[in-house]
Motif scaffolding. Structure first.
Motif, PDB file in Angstrom:
ATOM      1  N   ASP A   1     -28.836   1.798  35.406  1.00 41.65           N
ATOM      2  CA  ASP A   1     -28.430   0.402  35.524  1.00 41.65           C
ATOM      3  C   ASP A   1     -29.263  -0.468  34.589  1.00 41.65           C
TER       4      ASP A   1
ATOM      5  N   ARG B   1     -27.888  -2.820  31.547  1.00 42.54           N
ATOM      6  CA  ARG B   1     -28.117  -4.265  31.554  1.00 42.54           C
ATOM      7  C   ARG B   1     -28.917  -4.717  30.332  1.00 42.54           C
TER       8      ARG B   1
ATOM      9  N   ALA C   1     -33.603  -5.340  42.183  1.00 45.84           N
ATOM     10  CA  ALA C   1     -33.823  -6.789  42.092  1.00 45.84           C
ATOM     11  C   ALA C   1     -34.724  -7.109  40.898  1.00 45.84           C
TER      12      ALA C   1
ATOM     13  N   ASP D   1     -32.698  -6.847  37.798  1.00 45.12           N
ATOM     14  CA  ASP D   1     -31.843  -8.034  37.689  1.00 45.12           C
ATOM     15  C   ASP D   1     -32.622  -9.223  37.132  1.00 45.12           C
TER      16      ASP D   1
ATOM     17  N   HIS E   1     -33.250  -8.617  33.370  1.00 44.53           N
ATOM     18  CA  HIS E   1     -32.002  -8.802  32.621  1.00 44.53           C
ATOM     19  C   HIS E   1     -31.650 -10.277  32.508  1.00 44.53           C
ATOM     20  N   THR E   2     -31.713 -10.979  33.640  1.00 46.46           N
ATOM     21  CA  THR E   2     -31.308 -12.394  33.642  1.00 46.46           C
ATOM     22  C   THR E   2     -32.265 -13.247  32.810  1.00 46.46           C
TER      23      THR E   2
END
Length: 271
Positions: free
Chosen positions: A155, A159, A256, A259, A262-263
């Motif tokens: 993942d 990403r 998390a 995430d 990535h963000t």
């Protein structure tokens, strides 16, 4: 100092992340803190020592090793944590209490929800920002993991690629080691391991380090080999409330973190 932010669950998670790196006697003291924090807040050093089977001096040393200035500070942090909303909540459901699929949904979702809360209290924001900077500046990023952490690595690779980062990933350890050996000082390896002791993952990290690459790790234990080896360790601890769901909860916490990385890259946040 270990903050009481997030209540007893977060404080316990931080202590659990330290435990694998503690000496036997110190680990026994931490076990008593984890098993009965209410006892610790009212007990003397000698009473804690008697319960842990160590000396009073060992109790003081163990508390300091865990990040506190002394026993009084540990008691203060425990008292504050117990008084926070997270520390005074209702008892969370256990797997042993699940007698239907509906019960199981409650147990799993409660465990995962708590994992996200705990991760917020255990991940160092400064380290996360540093990791974002390394990933953004990297010529290449090699993402590596093994076993149950592989889906998280896959993942992460997807990403990071979406974020515009040149990313490599292989589930095959030998191929990953070869790729790691081709990295250089402009590159970064991102390693994921719940235990931080997975030999295959450590081998890839060592090969990357030998090639001069920078290293970022996502793990559940701050004193694990991976956390101590990596240049930027990101310690995200999952919930232990549901027993057999510990590794599953750590996966939620680690996802998390991915995430967030990535963000932050997509939004071009400072790193």
């Amino acid at each position: 100092m270990i903050s009481s932010s997030g209540g007893l669950a977060v404080l316990a998670a931080r202590l659990r992340s330290l435990r694998p790196g503690l000496q036997g006697a110190h680990a026994r003291v931490v076990d008593v803190v984890l098993e009965d924090p209410e006892f610790i807040t009212a007990a003397t050093a000698q009473q804690i020592a008697d319960r842990a089977g160590v000396s009073a001096a060992t109790v003081v040393r163990a508390v300091r090793t865990a990040g506190f200035s002394g026993l009084p500070e540990l008691k203060l942090v425990l008292a504050r944590a117990a008084g926070s909303p997270e520390g005074s909540g209702t008892t969370r459901p256990q797997l042993s209490q699940a007698h239907s699929v509906a019960d199981l949904i409650d147990v799993v979702t409660a465990s995962h929800a708590e994992s996200l809360t705990i991760a917020r209290g255990t991940v160092d924001s400064t380290a996360l920002a540093e990791a974002v900077g390394l990933l953004r500046r990297a010529g290449r990023v090699l993402v590596t993991a093994s076993g149950t952490s592989l889906p998280i690595a896959e993942d992460a690779a997807y990403r990071l690629t979406m974020s515009g980062v040149t990313t490599q990933h292989s589930a095959d350890t030998y191929t990953a080691i070869l790729l790691a050996g081709q990295l250089d000082a402009a590159d970064t390896v991102l390693a994921v391991s719940h235990s931080g002791e997975t030999r295959q993952t450590l081998d890839v990290v060592e090969a990357a380090r030998a090639a001069g690459a920078r290293t970022v790790a996502v793990t559940s234990y701050s004193q694990s080999t991976l956390a101590r080896t990596a240049e930027v360790p990101l310690v995200a601890v999952g919930s232990a409330a549901a027993g057999h769901l510990v590794e599953s909860s750590s996966r939620i916490a680690h996802l998390a973190v991915i995430d967030v990385l990535h963000t932050a890259l997509v939004l071009d946040l400072p790193g």
